[in-house]
Each structure stands twice: as C-alpha cells, then as structure tokens.
Design a protein around this motif. Structure first.
Motif, PDB file in Angstrom:
ATOM      1  N   ASP A 270       9.005  -0.088  11.487  1.00  0.00           N
ATOM      2  CA  ASP A 270       9.157   0.943  12.515  1.00  0.00           C
ATOM      3  C   ASP A 270       9.514   2.282  11.879  1.00  0.00           C
ATOM      4  N   ILE A 271      10.226   2.221  10.765  1.00  0.00           N
ATOM      5  CA  ILE A 271      10.662   3.420  10.039  1.00  0.00           C
ATOM      6  C   ILE A 271      10.394   3.192   8.562  1.00  0.00           C
ATOM      7  N   ALA A 272       9.778   4.178   7.923  1.00  0.00           N
ATOM      8  CA  ALA A 272       9.620   4.180   6.460  1.00  0.00           C
ATOM      9  C   ALA A 272      10.142   5.531   5.979  1.00  0.00           C
ATOM     10  N   TYR A 273      10.950   5.509   4.936  1.00  0.00           N
ATOM     11  CA  TYR A 273      11.498   6.769   4.440  1.00  0.00           C
ATOM     12  C   TYR A 273      11.634   6.740   2.925  1.00  0.00           C
ATOM     13  N   SER A 274      11.821   7.936   2.395  1.00  0.00           N
ATOM     14  CA  SER A 274      12.030   8.106   0.965  1.00  0.00           C
ATOM     15  C   SER A 274      12.848   9.370   0.743  1.00  0.00           C
ATOM     16  N   VAL A 275      13.833   9.286  -0.126  1.00  0.00           N
ATOM     17  CA  VAL A 275      14.683  10.423  -0.463  1.00  0.00           C
ATOM     18  C   VAL A 275      14.585  10.669  -1.964  1.00  0.00           C
ATOM     19  N   LEU A 276      14.068  11.820  -2.338  1.00  0.00           N
ATOM     20  CA  LEU A 276      13.978  12.257  -3.739  1.00  0.00           C
ATOM     21  C   LEU A 276      13.243  11.268  -4.640  1.00  0.00           C
ATOM     22  N   THR A 277      12.294  10.561  -4.105  1.00  0.00           N
ATOM     23  CA  THR A 277      11.522   9.608  -4.896  1.00  0.00           C
ATOM     24  C   THR A 277      10.147  10.159  -5.243  1.00  0.00           C
ATOM     25  N   PHE A 278       9.565  10.925  -4.339  1.00  0.00           N
ATOM     26  CA  PHE A 278       8.182  11.353  -4.536  1.00  0.00           C
ATOM     27  C   PHE A 278       7.994  12.286  -5.721  1.00  0.00           C
ATOM     28  N   MET A 279       9.056  12.887  -6.227  1.00  0.00           N
ATOM     29  CA  MET A 279       8.907  13.717  -7.424  1.00  0.00           C
ATOM     30  C   MET A 279       8.543  12.856  -8.637  1.00  0.00           C
ATOM     31  N   HIS A 280       8.790  11.552  -8.548  1.00  0.00           N
ATOM     32  CA  HIS A 280       8.458  10.629  -9.633  1.00  0.00           C
ATOM     33  C   HIS A 280       7.103   9.948  -9.445  1.00  0.00           C
ATOM     34  N   VAL A 281       6.517  10.079  -8.282  1.00  0.00           N
ATOM     35  CA  VAL A 281       5.274   9.386  -7.947  1.00  0.00           C
ATOM     36  C   VAL A 281       4.078  10.208  -8.405  1.00  0.00           C
ATOM     37  N   GLN A 282       3.234   9.607  -9.225  1.00  0.00           N
ATOM     38  CA  GLN A 282       2.043  10.325  -9.703  1.00  0.00           C
ATOM     39  C   GLN A 282       0.952  10.370  -8.647  1.00  0.00           C
ATOM     40  N   ASP A 283       0.618   9.235  -8.055  1.00  0.00           N
ATOM     41  CA  ASP A 283      -0.458   9.173  -7.070  1.00  0.00           C
ATOM     42  C   ASP A 283       0.141   9.288  -5.667  1.00  0.00           C
ATOM     43  N   LYS A 284       0.501  10.510  -5.322  1.00  0.00           N
ATOM     44  CA  LYS A 284       1.176  10.751  -4.055  1.00  0.00           C
ATOM     45  C   LYS A 284       0.288  10.415  -2.859  1.00  0.00           C
ATOM     46  N   ALA A 285      -0.994  10.718  -2.943  1.00  0.00           N
ATOM     47  CA  ALA A 285      -1.891  10.427  -1.824  1.00  0.00           C
ATOM     48  C   ALA A 285      -1.920   8.928  -1.533  1.00  0.00           C
ATOM     49  N   LYS A 286      -2.024   8.114  -2.551  1.00  0.00           N
ATOM     50  CA  LYS A 286      -2.045   6.666  -2.373  1.00  0.00           C
ATOM     51  C   LYS A 286      -0.692   6.164  -1.856  1.00  0.00           C
ATOM     52  N   ALA A 287       0.381   6.718  -2.388  1.00  0.00           N
ATOM     53  CA  ALA A 287       1.717   6.318  -1.946  1.00  0.00           C
ATOM     54  C   ALA A 287       1.917   6.651  -0.465  1.00  0.00           C
ATOM     55  N   LEU A 288       1.503   7.850  -0.057  1.00  0.00           N
ATOM     56  CA  LEU A 288       1.616   8.226   1.348  1.00  0.00           C
ATOM     57  C   LEU A 288       0.740   7.338   2.225  1.00  0.00           C
ATOM     58  N   GLU A 289      -0.468   7.063   1.763  1.00  0.00           N
ATOM     59  CA  GLU A 289      -1.369   6.173   2.496  1.00  0.00           C
ATOM     60  C   GLU A 289      -0.718   4.800   2.690  1.00  0.00           C
ATOM     61  N   ASN A 290      -0.081   4.281   1.657  1.00  0.00           N
ATOM     62  CA  ASN A 290       0.570   2.980   1.750  1.00  0.00           C
ATOM     63  C   ASN A 290       1.776   3.003   2.681  1.00  0.00           C
ATOM     64  N   MET A 291       2.542   4.082   2.643  1.00  0.00           N
ATOM     65  CA  MET A 291       3.699   4.168   3.547  1.00  0.00           C
ATOM     66  C   MET A 291       3.232   4.261   4.993  1.00  0.00           C
ATOM     67  N   VAL A 292       2.261   5.134   5.259  1.00  0.00           N
ATOM     68  CA  VAL A 292       1.742   5.272   6.626  1.00  0.00           C
ATOM     69  C   VAL A 292       1.107   3.961   7.077  1.00  0.00           C
ATOM     70  N   GLY A 293       0.354   3.319   6.188  1.00  0.00           N
ATOM     71  CA  GLY A 293      -0.287   2.052   6.518  1.00  0.00           C
ATOM     72  C   GLY A 293       0.687   0.913   6.750  1.00  0.00           C
ATOM     73  N   SER A 294       1.923   1.080   6.293  1.00  0.00           N
ATOM     74  CA  SER A 294       2.951   0.061   6.489  1.00  0.00           C
ATOM     75  C   SER A 294       3.697   0.233   7.804  1.00  0.00           C
ATOM     76  N   LEU A 295       3.416   1.337   8.505  1.00  0.00           N
ATOM     77  CA  LEU A 295       4.088   1.596   9.776  1.00  0.00           C
ATOM     78  C   LEU A 295       3.359   0.938  10.947  1.00  0.00           C
ATOM     79  N   ARG A 296       4.133   0.494  11.904  1.00  0.00           N
ATOM     80  CA  ARG A 296       3.570   0.024  13.174  1.00  0.00           C
ATOM     81  C   ARG A 296       3.094   1.244  13.965  1.00  0.00           C
ATOM     82  N   PRO A 297       2.222   1.044  14.940  1.00  0.00           N
ATOM     83  CA  PRO A 297       1.850   2.167  15.810  1.00  0.00           C
ATOM     84  C   PRO A 297       3.110   2.802  16.417  1.00  0.00           C
ATOM     85  N   GLY A 298       3.179   4.115  16.341  1.00  0.00           N
ATOM     86  CA  GLY A 298       4.356   4.832  16.826  1.00  0.00           C
ATOM     87  C   GLY A 298       5.499   4.860  15.846  1.00  0.00           C
TER      88      GLY A 298
END
Length: 180
Positions: free
Chosen positions: A113-141
């Motif tokens: 229902d909730i996915a979050y990250s604090v100060l982690t994305f500065m370490h992530v190289q493939d941000k587009a894929k990471a965001l896609e995976n986080m969004v894809g892990s969310l339920r509708p709404g």
C-alpha cells in the motif's frame, strides 16, 4: 587519496560502527531534514497497511512504522550488515520481512500500500528501473514517497568517499509520470 567504497561497503562499515542505532541528537536533527514531519505527513497513517522500504538500513524508520501498526513491513537493502542490524532491532515484531537485494532487481507485484525510500536513490544507478519496480510493487491507489537529496557525484565521508549517481528532480517527475 581517500579510498572509494561502493554503497554496500560504505553501509557495511557504518553498521559495524553502530551507525543509526544510538545516534546523538545532532545526527537525529540532521536526518529530520529528510524524514521529519513533511516525510511523515506524506506517508500518512500506516495502520493496517503493507509497507515497503527501499534502503531499510538498520530499521530506524521501520521501527516507527511498526509502532504505528502497519499490517506488514518489508525492508530491502544492499548491505548484509545493515539487514542484520535491522533484524536485531525489529526482532520483536512478527510482521517483518527483510530482504538483501537491490530495488533495481526487486519487484513484488501489487504487494504494498505504501512504498518509500529516504536518501537511497542517490546510490541507485538505474533509477528508472528502480522507480518502475517500486511503482509496480504498489497496489492500485498505493502511495510512493521518496525523500531525495540533491547529491553531488561523490559523498565524502571523511575517511573514504562513496560515488553517487545524482538525478535532477525533473527526471524523477518525468519517470514517475510515464509510469502513471
């Protein structure tokens, strides 16, 4: 010249040092810039929600969500030593799952229902894929909350440096808009 460490090496060292377990007030005040009241306002009420944290570290924020009665908590991190520290910190809760892994490779379709990250994305190289995976892990709404820093190319920790992978805020917005 200072040694350059990967993010995993950096966080493994910090875990060995006891970082984030008994931080002094000035360190907590510094972190509140990213996980203070605006962050918690964005998270909202986690009661009865399934929550994913990317970059769980030692479980400092996880503990707060669990105390606020989220239904389940899943923490993902690339550092085995921070996962171990989080496990020790959160061992009193039966609704916790900790995963050693990278958000660029992890997806749990409609799992949260909730996915979050604090100060982690500065370490992530493939941000587009990471965001896609986080969004894809969310339920509708579901809700995605990112707390980001305008990082430089390197984080100087004093004794060592850690390469970072900065992205302009507009790229996050564009990527998230393209993901719906």
């Amino acid at each position: 010249m200072k040694p350059k460490l990967t993010a995993r090496e950096h966080y493994d060292r910090l875990a060995k040092m006891g970082n984030d377990i008994n931080d002094p007030p000035d360190a907590l005040s510094y972190m509140a810039r990213w996980d203070g009241p605006p962050f918690w306002d964005a998270i909202g009420d986690p009661r009865g929600k399934d929550v994913l944290e990317t970059g769980v570290g030692t479980g400092r924020l996880a503990l707060q969500l669990l105390e606020k009665r989220c239904r389940s908590f899943t923490g993902l991190d690339i550092s085995p030593l921070t996962i171990e520290a989080a496990g020790n910190r959160l061992n009193g809760f039966s609704n916790v799952r900790l995963i050693l892994g990278d958000i660029s490779e992890f997806r749990s379709p409609c799992g949260f229902d909730i996915a979050y990250s604090v100060l982690t994305f500065m370490h992530v190289q493939d941000k587009a894929k990471a965001l896609e995976n986080m969004v894809g892990s969310l339920r509708p709404g579901g809700k995605l909350v990112l707390s980001l820093d305008m990082a430089s190319d390197t984080f100087d920790f004093g004794q060592w440096e850690v390469p970072l992978f900065p992205w302009e805020p507009e790229l996050y917005v564009q990527t998230l808009e393209s993901l719906g």
